[in-house]
Design a protein around this motif. Structure first.
Motif, PDB file in Angstrom:
ATOM      1  N   GLU A  26       0.932  -1.341   0.191  1.00 43.08           N
ATOM      2  CA  GLU A  26       0.038   0.412   0.064  1.00 43.08           C
ATOM      3  C   GLU A  26       1.028   1.132   0.095  1.00 43.08           C
ATOM      4  OE1 GLU A  26      -3.788   0.319   0.754  1.00 43.08           O
ATOM      5  OE2 GLU A  26      -3.551  -2.261   0.501  1.00 43.08           O
ATOM      6  N   ASP A  27       0.264   2.176  -0.829  1.00 38.92           N
ATOM      7  CA  ASP A  27       1.708   3.441  -0.126  1.00 38.92           C
ATOM      8  C   ASP A  27       1.273   3.973   0.841  1.00 38.92           C
ATOM      9  OD1 ASP A  27       0.279   3.693  -2.952  1.00 38.92           O
ATOM     10  OD2 ASP A  27      -0.046   5.572  -2.961  1.00 38.92           O
ATOM     11  N   VAL A  28       0.531   4.215   1.466  1.00 37.23           N
ATOM     12  CA  VAL A  28       1.216   4.521   3.450  1.00 37.23           C
ATOM     13  C   VAL A  28       2.381   4.065   3.917  1.00 37.23           C
ATOM     14  CG1 VAL A  28      -0.998   2.972   4.569  1.00 37.23           C
ATOM     15  CG2 VAL A  28       0.054   4.972   5.359  1.00 37.23           C
ATOM     16  N   VAL A  29       2.423   2.205   3.473  1.00 33.44           N
ATOM     17  CA  VAL A  29       3.759   1.696   3.832  1.00 33.44           C
ATOM     18  C   VAL A  29       4.838   1.270   3.191  1.00 33.44           C
ATOM     19  CG1 VAL A  29       3.734  -0.881   4.577  1.00 33.44           C
ATOM     20  CG2 VAL A  29       1.854  -0.259   4.774  1.00 33.44           C
ATOM     21  N   LEU A  30       4.470   2.046   1.977  1.00 34.15           N
ATOM     22  CA  LEU A  30       5.424   2.242   0.980  1.00 34.15           C
ATOM     23  C   LEU A  30       6.515   3.432   1.702  1.00 34.15           C
ATOM     24  CD1 LEU A  30       7.784   0.819  -0.807  1.00 34.15           C
ATOM     25  CD2 LEU A  30       6.238   2.152  -2.934  1.00 34.15           C
ATOM     26  N   MET A  31       5.730   4.112   2.162  1.00 35.30           N
ATOM     27  CA  MET A  31       6.199   5.915   2.192  1.00 35.30           C
ATOM     28  C   MET A  31       6.546   5.719   3.898  1.00 35.30           C
ATOM     29  SD  MET A  31       3.368   8.408   0.563  1.00 35.30           S
ATOM     30  CE  MET A  31       3.387   8.740  -1.460  1.00 35.30           C
TER      31      MET A  31
END
Length: 83
Positions: free
Chosen positions: A28-33
């Motif tokens: 997910e975007d948030v996990v990667l960021m």
């Protein structure tokens, strides 16, 4: 180093864009960021505006991350290879 950080560093031996990392890891975007931010704060990765344009200012990955490229630093590679 967390398992997520380790897995992300696996992908950053060469310059990679956000889209590639997202596709490759399937996160997910948030996990990667969050993981990119964590490694950046530990000086284990560096951020680039383009494949050959390193950023030397402070970068807000949550704000700019989707437009950036990333690369493991020597410190990040050493930490990754000693585990």
């Amino acid at each position: 180093m967390s398992d997520l950080e380790f897995d992300l560093l696996d992908e950053l031996y060469f310059v990679q864009g956000f889209g590639y990392l997202q596709e490759s890891l399937g996160w997910e975007d948030v996990v990667l960021m969050e993981t990119l931010t964590s490694l950046y704060k530990k000086a284990m990765i560096k951020c680039l505006s383009g494949p050959d344009e390193e950023r030397f200012d402070q970068v807000d990955i949550f704000k700019e991350g989707k437009e950036l490229y990333f690369l493991a630093t020597k410190k990040g590679l050493m930490a990754h290879n000693t585990l």
